[in-house]
Design an enzyme around this catalytic site. Structure first.
Site, PDB file in Angstrom:
ATOM      1  N   TYR A 134       0.808  -1.221   0.000  1.00 49.67           N
ATOM      2  CA  TYR A 134       0.000   0.000   0.000  1.00 49.67           C
ATOM      3  C   TYR A 134       0.844   1.276   0.000  1.00 49.67           C
ATOM      4  CZ  TYR A 134       0.264  -0.556   5.221  1.00 49.67           C
ATOM      5  OH  TYR A 134       0.675  -0.730   6.520  1.00 49.67           O
ATOM      6  N   GLY A 176       3.386  -9.402   0.634  1.00 49.22           N
ATOM      7  CA  GLY A 176       1.938  -9.517   0.760  1.00 49.22           C
ATOM      8  C   GLY A 176       1.620  -9.899   2.195  1.00 49.22           C
TER       9      GLY A 176
HETATM   10  C1  HXC Z   1      -5.478   4.127  17.738  1.00 47.42           C
HETATM   11  C2  HXC Z   1      -3.876   4.122  19.375  1.00 47.42           C
HETATM   12  C3  HXC Z   1      -3.946   2.692  19.432  1.00 47.42           C
HETATM   13  C4  HXC Z   1      -4.852   2.019  18.558  1.00 47.42           C
HETATM   14  C5  HXC Z   1      -2.467   3.377  20.849  1.00 47.42           C
HETATM   15  N1  HXC Z   1      -2.946   4.482  20.261  1.00 47.42           N
HETATM   16  N2  HXC Z   1      -3.061   2.279  20.373  1.00 47.42           N
HETATM   17  N3  HXC Z   1      -4.632   4.827  18.524  1.00 47.42           N
HETATM   18  N4  HXC Z   1      -5.604   2.783  17.748  1.00 47.42           N
HETATM   19  N5  HXC Z   1      -4.963   0.694  18.538  1.00 47.42           N
HETATM   20  C6  HXC Z   1      -2.527   5.869  20.498  1.00 47.42           C
HETATM   21  C7  HXC Z   1      -2.453   6.222  21.960  1.00 47.42           C
HETATM   22  O1  HXC Z   1      -3.687   6.674  22.420  1.00 47.42           O
HETATM   23  C8  HXC Z   1      -1.396   7.317  21.982  1.00 47.42           C
HETATM   24  O2  HXC Z   1      -1.929   8.548  21.610  1.00 47.42           O
HETATM   25  C9  HXC Z   1      -0.462   6.939  20.857  1.00 47.42           C
HETATM   26  O3  HXC Z   1      -1.192   6.018  20.022  1.00 47.42           O
HETATM   27  C10 HXC Z   1       0.780   6.245  21.344  1.00 47.42           C
HETATM   28  O4  HXC Z   1       0.379   5.292  22.300  1.00 47.42           O
HETATM   29  P1  HXC Z   1       1.430   4.469  23.142  1.00 47.42           P
HETATM   30  O5  HXC Z   1       0.693   3.811  24.237  1.00 47.42           O
HETATM   31  O6  HXC Z   1       2.614   5.334  23.452  1.00 47.42           O
HETATM   32  O7  HXC Z   1       1.880   3.470  22.073  1.00 47.42           O
HETATM   33  P2  HXC Z   1       1.827   1.945  22.212  1.00 47.42           P
HETATM   34  O8  HXC Z   1       0.433   1.475  21.947  1.00 47.42           O
HETATM   35  O9  HXC Z   1       2.529   1.543  23.453  1.00 47.42           O
HETATM   36  O10 HXC Z   1       2.762   1.520  21.025  1.00 47.42           O
HETATM   37  C11 HXC Z   1       2.376   1.734  19.721  1.00 47.42           C
HETATM   38  C12 HXC Z   1       3.353   1.011  18.867  1.00 47.42           C
HETATM   39  C13 HXC Z   1       3.233  -0.470  19.233  1.00 47.42           C
HETATM   40  C14 HXC Z   1       4.720   1.570  19.130  1.00 47.42           C
HETATM   41  C15 HXC Z   1       3.034   1.244  17.408  1.00 47.42           C
HETATM   42  O11 HXC Z   1       1.993  -0.980  18.801  1.00 47.42           O
HETATM   43  C16 HXC Z   1       4.357  -1.264  18.733  1.00 47.42           C
HETATM   44  O12 HXC Z   1       5.389  -1.365  19.326  1.00 47.42           O
HETATM   45  N6  HXC Z   1       4.219  -1.912  17.585  1.00 47.42           N
HETATM   46  C17 HXC Z   1       5.295  -2.725  17.016  1.00 47.42           C
HETATM   47  C18 HXC Z   1       4.737  -3.925  16.379  1.00 47.42           C
HETATM   48  C19 HXC Z   1       3.826  -3.597  15.219  1.00 47.42           C
HETATM   49  O13 HXC Z   1       3.096  -2.596  15.207  1.00 47.42           O
HETATM   50  N7  HXC Z   1       3.866  -4.468  14.217  1.00 47.42           N
HETATM   51  C20 HXC Z   1       2.976  -4.357  13.090  1.00 47.42           C
HETATM   52  C21 HXC Z   1       3.727  -4.327  11.856  1.00 47.42           C
HETATM   53  S1  HXC Z   1       2.645  -4.751  10.544  1.00 47.42           S
HETATM   54  P3  HXC Z   1      -2.290   9.679  22.740  1.00 47.42           P
HETATM   55  O14 HXC Z   1      -2.609  10.884  21.930  1.00 47.42           O
HETATM   56  O15 HXC Z   1      -3.457   9.130  23.501  1.00 47.42           O
HETATM   57  O16 HXC Z   1      -1.060   9.851  23.588  1.00 47.42           O
HETATM   58  C22 HXC Z   1       2.861  -3.610   9.346  1.00 47.42           C
HETATM   59  C23 HXC Z   1       2.281  -3.816   7.984  1.00 47.42           C
HETATM   60  C24 HXC Z   1       1.193  -4.816   7.875  1.00 47.42           C
HETATM   61  O17 HXC Z   1       3.504  -2.645   9.534  1.00 47.42           O
HETATM   62  C25 HXC Z   1       0.713  -4.859   6.429  1.00 47.42           C
HETATM   63  C26 HXC Z   1      -0.294  -5.957   6.196  1.00 47.42           C
HETATM   64  C27 HXC Z   1      -0.628  -6.132   4.735  1.00 47.42           C
HETATM   65  P1  NAP Z   2       6.381  -7.633  13.987  1.00 50.08           P
HETATM   66  O1  NAP Z   2       6.684  -9.022  14.417  1.00 50.08           O
HETATM   67  O2  NAP Z   2       5.519  -6.781  14.860  1.00 50.08           O
HETATM   68  O3  NAP Z   2       7.742  -6.908  13.668  1.00 50.08           O
HETATM   69  C1  NAP Z   2       8.022  -5.565  13.960  1.00 50.08           C
HETATM   70  C2  NAP Z   2       9.306  -5.519  14.754  1.00 50.08           C
HETATM   71  O4  NAP Z   2       9.696  -4.154  14.911  1.00 50.08           O
HETATM   72  C3  NAP Z   2       9.200  -6.106  16.133  1.00 50.08           C
HETATM   73  O5  NAP Z   2      10.159  -7.132  16.265  1.00 50.08           O
HETATM   74  C4  NAP Z   2       9.515  -4.942  17.088  1.00 50.08           C
HETATM   75  O6  NAP Z   2      10.304  -5.429  18.185  1.00 50.08           O
HETATM   76  C5  NAP Z   2      10.304  -4.033  16.175  1.00 50.08           C
HETATM   77  N1  NAP Z   2      10.235  -2.624  16.576  1.00 50.08           N
HETATM   78  C6  NAP Z   2       9.119  -1.862  16.725  1.00 50.08           C
HETATM   79  N2  NAP Z   2       9.441  -0.639  17.126  1.00 50.08           N
HETATM   80  C7  NAP Z   2      10.796  -0.602  17.211  1.00 50.08           C
HETATM   81  C8  NAP Z   2      11.718   0.409  17.570  1.00 50.08           C
HETATM   82  N3  NAP Z   2      11.338   1.639  17.913  1.00 50.08           N
HETATM   83  N4  NAP Z   2      13.047   0.098  17.562  1.00 50.08           N
HETATM   84  C9  NAP Z   2      13.455  -1.139  17.215  1.00 50.08           C
HETATM   85  N5  NAP Z   2      12.630  -2.136  16.868  1.00 50.08           N
HETATM   86  C10 NAP Z   2      11.310  -1.871  16.857  1.00 50.08           C
HETATM   87  O7  NAP Z   2       5.602  -7.676  12.579  1.00 50.08           O
HETATM   88  P2  NAP Z   2       6.002  -8.314  11.157  1.00 50.08           P
HETATM   89  O8  NAP Z   2       4.719  -8.675  10.510  1.00 50.08           O
HETATM   90  O9  NAP Z   2       7.061  -9.332  11.282  1.00 50.08           O
HETATM   91  O10 NAP Z   2       6.562  -7.035  10.388  1.00 50.08           O
HETATM   92  C11 NAP Z   2       7.894  -6.952   9.923  1.00 50.08           C
HETATM   93  C12 NAP Z   2       7.990  -5.965   8.784  1.00 50.08           C
HETATM   94  O11 NAP Z   2       7.222  -6.434   7.664  1.00 50.08           O
HETATM   95  C13 NAP Z   2       7.450  -4.582   9.109  1.00 50.08           C
HETATM   96  O12 NAP Z   2       8.261  -3.591   8.501  1.00 50.08           O
HETATM   97  C14 NAP Z   2       6.072  -4.592   8.482  1.00 50.08           C
HETATM   98  O13 NAP Z   2       5.617  -3.296   8.183  1.00 50.08           O
HETATM   99  C15 NAP Z   2       6.354  -5.411   7.244  1.00 50.08           C
HETATM  100  N6  NAP Z   2       5.187  -6.035   6.600  1.00 50.08           N
HETATM  101  C16 NAP Z   2       4.549  -7.075   7.207  1.00 50.08           C
HETATM  102  C17 NAP Z   2       3.472  -7.664   6.553  1.00 50.08           C
HETATM  103  C18 NAP Z   2       2.751  -8.833   7.137  1.00 50.08           C
HETATM  104  O14 NAP Z   2       1.733  -9.249   6.580  1.00 50.08           O
HETATM  105  N7  NAP Z   2       3.218  -9.426   8.219  1.00 50.08           N
HETATM  106  C19 NAP Z   2       3.052  -7.176   5.306  1.00 50.08           C
HETATM  107  C20 NAP Z   2       3.741  -6.114   4.733  1.00 50.08           C
HETATM  108  C21 NAP Z   2       4.817  -5.553   5.383  1.00 50.08           C
HETATM  109  P3  NAP Z   2      10.282  -4.804  19.672  1.00 50.08           P
HETATM  110  O15 NAP Z   2       8.857  -4.718  20.073  1.00 50.08           O
HETATM  111  O16 NAP Z   2      11.117  -5.763  20.449  1.00 50.08           O
HETATM  112  O17 NAP Z   2      10.944  -3.475  19.550  1.00 50.08           O
END
Ligand code: HXC
Ligand code: NAP
Length: 186
Positions: A134, A176
């Protein structure tokens, strides 16, 4: 982002192929578990370092750690990500910034510090940035991720052009949907 999901899987494959692998992320428990799991399969030591890619001091410490341990990364994978699946009107600006800080600025922090090292060492290298399909089209409900990944695609193309002269290659992969807890729990 090497302790879980796709990052862990890629780390394992490089380790299987004999690479000297270092994985980094914020959560040391994720890293230690990944290290154990991978080493059990590959019998090849995996290094770990806690590093929040949004924190430039952490990234500089990671670079120093590598230098002190004679690890000179010639392949760097920017895989860290954060994502909220949420209507944009319900997202705060803080939530936007949280994702932009990880996906865009984190990638930039790592690329600048390790790219500078590669240029100084004159050995070239390779960056692999993990983006999303996307990023090219735009997408509702994941706007902070979509705009950040689009910028990472642009960074990839820009530096492929600019740093090719140093023997540094840039590629991006947009997977994907692949089941990982991190992505699919959202
Ligand atoms: C909306 C939200 C929310 C939610 C938290 N917030 N959760 N808003 N929906 N579900 C808001 C909070 O209210 C806060 O705003 C702000 O976001 C930051 O909140 P924190 O509590 O500080 O953040 P936290 O929830 O602890 O951490 C967020 C994060 C965390 C850092 C993004 O989820 C994380 O570590 N994620 C890493 C793993 C991850 O996301 N993996 C996915 C990758 S998949 P306010 O204003 O209230 O302070 C990907 C692609 C997939 O990237 C593609 C598929 C095809
Ligand atoms: P994931 O397991 O949640 O991987 C994300 C990783 O990022 C976690 O290991 C997390 O580890 C690390 N991370 C997050 N914040 C960080 C920070 N501030 N500093 C250092 N590390 C940080 O999800 P995933 O699906 O494997 O995703 C991997 C990659 O693929 C991402 O870039 C995602 O956007 C991409 N992607 C995934 C998909 C899918 O379908 N799975 C599709 C398209 C693209 P910690 O929490 O330990 O920091």
């Amino acid at each position: 982002g090497g302790g879980t999901g796709l990052g862990k899987a890629m780390a394992q494959k490089y380790s299987e192929l004999g690479g000297k692998v270092i994985i980094c992320s914020r959560n040391i428990n994720n890293l230690n578990k990944a290290k154990d799991d991978i080493e059990k399969v590959t019998h090849n030591e995996v290094y770990t370092k806690k590093c929040d890619v949004t924190n430039i001091d952490n990234v500089k410490e990671l670079s120093e750690f590598c230098k002190n341990n004679n690890i000179n990364p010639n392949i760097v994978i920017n895989n860290s990500a954060g994502n909220f699946i949420c209507p944009t009107e319900k997202l705060s600006l803080n939530a936007f910034n949280k994702v932009i800080d990880i996906v865009l600025k984190g990638t930039l922090n790592i690329t600048k510090i390790f790219g500078d090292n590669m240029i100084e060492n004159k050995n070239g290298g390779c960056f692999l940035n993990i983006t999303t399909t996307y990023a090219n089209t735009g997408s509702g409900y994941v706007v902070p991720s979509s705009i950040s990944k689009a910028a990472v695609n642009n960074l990839t193309k820009s530096l492929a052009s600019e740093w090719g002269k140093y023997g540094i290659r840039f590629n991006a992969i947009a997977p994907g949907p692949i089941y990982t807890e991190g992505a699919f729990s959202r």
